[in-house]
Each structure stands twice: as structure tokens, then as C-alpha cells.
Design a protein around this motif. Sequence first.
Motif, PDB file in Angstrom:
ATOM      1  N   ALA A  65      -2.874  -0.032  10.923  1.00 47.86           N
ATOM      2  CA  ALA A  65      -2.069  -0.138   9.712  1.00 47.86           C
ATOM      3  C   ALA A  65      -1.771   1.235   9.121  1.00 47.86           C
ATOM      4  N   PHE A  66      -2.411   2.211   9.643  1.00 50.39           N
ATOM      5  CA  PHE A  66      -2.209   3.551   9.129  1.00 50.39           C
ATOM      6  C   PHE A  66      -0.850   4.060   9.615  1.00 50.39           C
ATOM      7  N   ASN A  67      -0.122   4.765   8.779  1.00 52.98           N
ATOM      8  CA  ASN A  67       1.165   5.244   9.243  1.00 52.98           C
ATOM      9  C   ASN A  67       1.495   6.596   8.622  1.00 52.98           C
ATOM     10  N   ILE A  68       2.587   7.137   9.078  1.00 50.77           N
ATOM     11  CA  ILE A  68       2.912   8.505   8.673  1.00 50.77           C
ATOM     12  C   ILE A  68       3.074   8.638   7.160  1.00 50.77           C
ATOM     13  N   ASP A  69       3.781   7.684   6.559  1.00 47.23           N
ATOM     14  CA  ASP A  69       3.997   7.766   5.109  1.00 47.23           C
ATOM     15  C   ASP A  69       2.689   7.829   4.353  1.00 47.23           C
ATOM     16  N   LEU A  70       1.804   6.956   4.757  1.00 41.92           N
ATOM     17  CA  LEU A  70       0.535   6.875   4.056  1.00 41.92           C
ATOM     18  C   LEU A  70      -0.238   8.181   4.230  1.00 41.92           C
ATOM     19  N   ALA A  71      -0.231   8.690   5.445  1.00 47.15           N
ATOM     20  CA  ALA A  71      -0.928   9.956   5.708  1.00 47.15           C
ATOM     21  C   ALA A  71      -0.369  11.057   4.824  1.00 47.15           C
ATOM     22  N   ASN A  72       0.948  11.066   4.691  1.00 45.51           N
ATOM     23  CA  ASN A  72       1.568  12.105   3.861  1.00 45.51           C
ATOM     24  C   ASN A  72       1.187  11.954   2.399  1.00 45.51           C
ATOM     25  N   GLU A  73       1.218  10.737   1.899  1.00 46.38           N
ATOM     26  CA  GLU A  73       0.875  10.539   0.490  1.00 46.38           C
ATOM     27  C   GLU A  73      -0.559  10.957   0.219  1.00 46.38           C
ATOM     28  N   ILE A 114       0.817  -1.215   0.000  1.00 45.05           N
ATOM     29  CA  ILE A 114       0.000   0.000   0.000  1.00 45.05           C
ATOM     30  C   ILE A 114       0.861   1.281   0.000  1.00 45.05           C
ATOM     31  N   ALA A 115       2.002   1.229   0.698  1.00 39.03           N
ATOM     32  CA  ALA A 115       2.836   2.433   0.747  1.00 39.03           C
ATOM     33  C   ALA A 115       3.339   2.784  -0.651  1.00 39.03           C
ATOM     34  N   ASP A 116       3.799   1.772  -1.399  1.00 43.42           N
ATOM     35  CA  ASP A 116       4.271   2.027  -2.765  1.00 43.42           C
ATOM     36  C   ASP A 116       3.123   2.437  -3.687  1.00 43.42           C
ATOM     37  N   VAL A 117       1.978   1.827  -3.482  1.00 42.62           N
ATOM     38  CA  VAL A 117       0.823   2.187  -4.315  1.00 42.62           C
ATOM     39  C   VAL A 117       0.485   3.660  -4.093  1.00 42.62           C
ATOM     40  N   ALA A 118       0.373   4.051  -2.810  1.00 39.47           N
ATOM     41  CA  ALA A 118      -0.017   5.432  -2.498  1.00 39.47           C
ATOM     42  C   ALA A 118       1.037   6.420  -2.989  1.00 39.47           C
ATOM     43  N   LYS A 119       2.296   6.099  -2.760  1.00 39.33           N
ATOM     44  CA  LYS A 119       3.361   7.017  -3.178  1.00 39.33           C
ATOM     45  C   LYS A 119       3.406   7.112  -4.701  1.00 39.33           C
ATOM     46  N   GLY A 120       3.341   5.946  -5.354  1.00 36.51           N
ATOM     47  CA  GLY A 120       3.402   5.919  -6.817  1.00 36.51           C
ATOM     48  C   GLY A 120       2.281   6.740  -7.438  1.00 36.51           C
ATOM     49  N   LEU A 121       1.088   6.589  -6.900  1.00 35.06           N
ATOM     50  CA  LEU A 121      -0.043   7.319  -7.477  1.00 35.06           C
ATOM     51  C   LEU A 121       0.061   8.809  -7.171  1.00 35.06           C
ATOM     52  N   ALA A 122       0.464   9.127  -5.942  1.00 36.85           N
ATOM     53  CA  ALA A 122       0.589  10.550  -5.584  1.00 36.85           C
ATOM     54  C   ALA A 122       1.649  11.220  -6.449  1.00 36.85           C
ATOM     55  N   PRO A 165       4.518  -8.973  -0.904  1.00 42.63           N
ATOM     56  CA  PRO A 165       4.830  -8.029  -1.971  1.00 42.63           C
ATOM     57  C   PRO A 165       5.394  -8.716  -3.217  1.00 42.63           C
ATOM     58  N   THR A 166       5.132  -8.095  -4.354  1.00 41.53           N
ATOM     59  CA  THR A 166       5.619  -8.652  -5.601  1.00 41.53           C
ATOM     60  C   THR A 166       6.986  -8.103  -5.954  1.00 41.53           C
ATOM     61  N   GLY A 167       7.343  -6.985  -5.285  1.00 44.89           N
ATOM     62  CA  GLY A 167       8.637  -6.369  -5.581  1.00 44.89           C
ATOM     63  C   GLY A 167       8.579  -5.492  -6.814  1.00 44.89           C
ATOM     64  N   GLN A 168       7.431  -5.487  -7.508  1.00 48.52           N
ATOM     65  CA  GLN A 168       7.327  -4.627  -8.682  1.00 48.52           C
ATOM     66  C   GLN A 168       7.009  -3.204  -8.262  1.00 48.52           C
ATOM     67  N   LYS A 169       7.321  -2.279  -9.162  1.00 48.09           N
ATOM     68  CA  LYS A 169       7.031  -0.883  -8.852  1.00 48.09           C
ATOM     69  C   LYS A 169       5.923  -0.394  -9.763  1.00 48.09           C
ATOM     70  N   LEU A 170       5.136   0.476  -9.213  1.00 48.72           N
ATOM     71  CA  LEU A 170       3.998   0.975  -9.962  1.00 48.72           C
ATOM     72  C   LEU A 170       4.401   1.934 -11.068  1.00 48.72           C
TER      73      LEU A 170
END
Length: 646
Positions: free
Chosen positions: A359-367, A332-340, A634-639
Motif C-alpha cells: 500500500a506504500f506509494n510514491i506520494d506517501l513517501a514524498n509526504e 491516507i494520501a489526502d491525510v498525509a498531504k494535508g498534514l504535511a 472515502p468521504t470525499g471531505q478534505k482535511l
Amino acid sequence: MKVAEMPVESVFPRLEALLPHVQKPIQYVGGELNSTVKDWDGADVRWALMYPDAYEVGLPNQGVMILYEVLNEREGVLAERTYSVWPDLEALMREHGVPQFTVDAHRPVRAFDVFGLSFSTELGYTNMLTALDLSGIPMLAADRTLDDPIVLAGGHAAFNPEPIADFIDAAVIGDGEQAVLEMTEVIRAWKAEGRPGGRDEVLLRLAKTGGVYVPRFYDVEYLDDGRIARVVPNRSGVPWRVSKHTVMDLDEWPYPKQPLVPLAETVHERMSVEIFRGCTRGCRFCQAGMITRPVRERSITGIGEMVEKGLKATGFEEVGLLSLSSADHSEIADVAKGLADRYEEDKIGLSLPSTRVDAFNIDLANELTRNGRRSGLTFAPEGGSERIRKVINKMVSEEDLIRTVATAYGNGWRQVKLYFMCGLPTETDEDVLQIADMAKRVIAKGREVTGQNDIRCTVSIGGFVPKPHTPFQWAPQLGVEETDARLEKLRDAIRGDKKYGRNIGFRYHDGKPGIIEGLLSRGDRRVGAVIRAVYEDGGRFDGWREHFSYDRWLRAAETVLPGLGVDLPWYTTRERTAEEVLPWDHLDSGLDKDWLWEDWQDALDETEVEDCRWTPCFDCGVCPQMDTHIQVGPTGQKLLPLSVVK
Ligand code: SF4
């Protein structure tokens, strides 16, 4: 009502004359961006799909949108949508003999081969009866002829379709994508053969697939005390238990590809992508989590592609990442960051409609806040005390919650909504009163983190309804008076607090709708007569506070049920025993009944169970029973690198 002969022509000319006299006529005209109208004569199997609520609620429904697209993509198959009409239009349609119509080509629903209804909630049942009657389709399945469609129920409520067994021809449980295509093939073949054996034959062919429940092929026998003795198939070849459908690879089903863009205002106006299905957190009250196991994630690249194509196809400015607990996606962190990152310039907002506290965390909140949109945050601790959270297996500590909320306030949110339930098994007043203390601590923390006083927290609380296929399916539901008394105590505790009370919003639903939902959720075939009596007494839109009438339901229950040897408390506030045959036992959600019972006992002992995504399997039964498995990254792939194409 009698609706006259229905040619397979558009009813629009007749409908159009009525529209100036009704509220929000635009909701009935169709023609939305990405809607589809296929040639009637070119199709050999035709589906009318209904979300039995108003357009504004029904249009954004993902389930219907997905099936609409999956079916319309097929050669020779056509699908159109219909929604519940408001009472003002219903009255005019009756007066002028205009039947229930689809919004796509305004064809009469009765002319279709299948009339499929998706029930997220049981409170839509009276709307189904309105639609059947307006369509001119006999209300009782037994009275239908070859001129009538197969009336099919799906959605979460269909996991116990017994209360509507008299009105539907069939029900499908689980994921609909493959199921509707399989059914289409059975119906296509039967039609091509000249419809041998009539309705009975096509329903029998569907039932024999093992994945379509046809109530008429099962007899229910009762004990003298009102409980069910057994449910037995009355035709050879019909399975004793009907299986749920499970789509294993979500990346193979990237729907909706062309989401519908509403014309009239709707509850959600955003591009939604389902990022995973299923949930194994094991919250014991949660029917959605239990019946959608196992967890199946959409890959990060699959999500990226769907968002990109969906935004292009719709022009929406917000992306909702849907699931039962979106922050639990392994990437989810990569998904949120990638989309943002990708949509930073376009100011596309992101939302996670369901977010677990832990499960909520600072990174996610920022994205989520990066692109400028900062809607309110909702968390669902569900229970006010640590003890009751153990009972319901919601493993969230107050510390987790306060830490998360501090993150949210620190990142600029000023509004946090906390959702709870009242009437959980073993609950006392004290458990509920602790909600007030939690809300106060949340505000105190918000003030501390921000140095400001204008922090708000809203407590939203509703009555708990025990649901089929959950460990609480045996639990007694709390009565209306007891629920209301407990909620009043909580309200007084919140309002009476001088220091924080003014910053705490309090929204609650009284116990009445919950008891009726309880009757419909755990009811059996005898409850059908109550639904019909309510409908005939004017019951419509029971999910809407302004239309719901408890008195109407009570009247119907008190008139109908005593003659059948049962009553409303028997269905709702009565605790069931281990040996009782439950009305939905012959519908196989994959969960092992013994495991559910053990989990119910663990609840009473306040024993928690871990999530099988991160611990060994605890044998709920789904994977071996359904021949499925958990599928997480995780799949290790990047969005990002995959799909930024300029
Ligand atoms: S069978 Fe085991 S792994 Fe599969 S959902 Fe149930 S607990 Fe999880």
C-alpha cells in the motif's frame, strides 16, 4: 508481603525518601503535562489504571491514555495511573512498607474501586502479581474482601484471560471506552445502595451485562487426557459466552484529546492519532487484526481536528498515524498531504508506524519526508518465500516489495528494516533461507536506484507464537531447538555472503521467550500456578530480554504441570483438533469458529483469502454476530480547509 493499613492519603512523603536511592526517580513523581488529579472525596467511583510495564513503555500506551481521559471527564468519576516499579524501588518499598501507588496523586492502589490492567502482551502477567502484592491486595481473587478493588483485565491478551483467571475478578474484551463507563454505572449504583451482597453481588451484576467476564462464575471440566471437556456457567443469568465490545463511530470518541507529555524518557514521544481500528487483510497469524474486526475508519476531518488540538495541547514535534496498517486508510494520501502542507513551516514530522508493503506509494513517501524527517522504514513481509506468504495470507509478492523499496530508496531513505517470523505453520528451512535472498535483492535494488553502495537493510526475525481467535489457534508451535537451528542457518547464509552480507543487519530473538509466550497465550486455568511459581521465584518484567529467564519458567512448568497431567509441550508444540474445546471458546470475539477452522484448512492448502473491504463479505462472522459493519471512506471531505485557523 504484608502492607500495613492504607489511609487514602498520598504516600508521597514516604516514597520521596526512597527516590534518591533508585534509578530514574522522575518516572515515579507524576505531574506530567495534561495529567489530572481530581478530588478523592468528590468521586464515587475510582479507577486505578495500570499498564503493567515500566513507565517508559506504559506512559505512551494509547489504551490507558484514552480510558484515563474518558473516565476523568465524567462527573463523580476519578482515574489515576500506575506503572510497574523497577526491582530497585520494589525492594525499598517492601523494606519500608510503601504500597503500590498511582503516579497522579500517589494514592495507594488498594484504596480504589477498580484496579484495571491493560495487557498488550502476556509477558506482563508476573508484573501484575508484583503490583497486587505490593498493593496489599490478596493475589487470589477468592481471598479478596470488600476492602479490595475489583481487579480487571483488558487489552489484547484478555481475549484469553484463563491463565490469570485465579488472579483477576473480571475481564473485558474489545474496545474499552464504552465498557468502562458502563461498568462505572453498575458499580456506582451498587455503592449507592450500600454495597448489597458484597463483592459477589457487584461481580454478578457486571457478569449479567453480558460484556464482563467473571471467571469465578464459570466451572471448567477436564477430560482424562488433559483437554477441556466443557466450560459451564455456575450462576443463573450469567451468559454462556461473553461478548466483546465494539465502538462503531470513532469520530464520536476523539481521544486522547489531551495526550500526556512524559517527564522521563519514553519509547514514543509523539502525538499519536488512531486513524482506524480493525483490519480485514486476513493475515492468519495476526491476533490484533482478527479480534478488532470490523474496520472502522476515523474521518479525515476527525483526524485533522485531533492532530491540531493534540499538537496544541502537547507541543510534540511528530505525529504518528496509528492503526494496524496505516497506509490502508481509504484517504491516507489526502491525510498525509494535508498534514504535511499544514505543518510544513513548523517542521512537524509524520510517521506511519505500521505500513503494508503493497500500500506504500510514491506520494506517501514524498509526504512523509517533506518536512525533513526521514526515520527508517519498516516493512513486514513476515514470510521469506512466496509459498509461506500464501500460508499466512500475507499477499505481498516479492515484486511488490522490491518496487516499494525502490521508491523508498529513490526518495532518500538509506535504511530499510524487514520484519519476519520463524516457525510459521508448514515452514521449512528453505522458506526461511529465502529471506537472505530477499534482503540481497533489496540491497541490489537500492544500489541500482541510488547509484550508491551505502545501502542498508536490516532483517529482524522472531519466533511465531500461535494466538487465540486466529486460524492458527490450532497450530503446533515450533520448539525452541528447532527455531534456533533455523535462525542460525539464516544467519550463516546472510553473514556468509561476500557481496551483500556486510550491508545486511541481522537481528533475531531466540525461540525461548516465544515458547513461554505460547504457553501463556494458549494456556488454561492450570497455567496460573506456573505464573505464580515464576513470580515467587523472582520473575519480573518478562518482556525485557535482560530480565526474562527461560530457566525460571521451565523450572516452574516442570514442577507444577506434571501433577496436573499436562506439560509445556502439551500447551505449545501440540497441534489441536477441530473438536477440541479451546480455553477461550466462551469468550466471543465475533469470529465464527467454523470459519476460523476453514481458514486454517485453507492455510494448509496455501489458499489465499481476499480483504472484505474490497471484495464481498467472506462470512468471518463478526458483522452479523456483533451487529456491526465495515466503515470505510472515502468521504470525499478534505482535511485542510476545515481547520486552518490562524
Ligand atoms: S463479517 Fe464479512 S464484512 Fe464483516 S469483517 Fe467479517 S468478512 Fe468482513
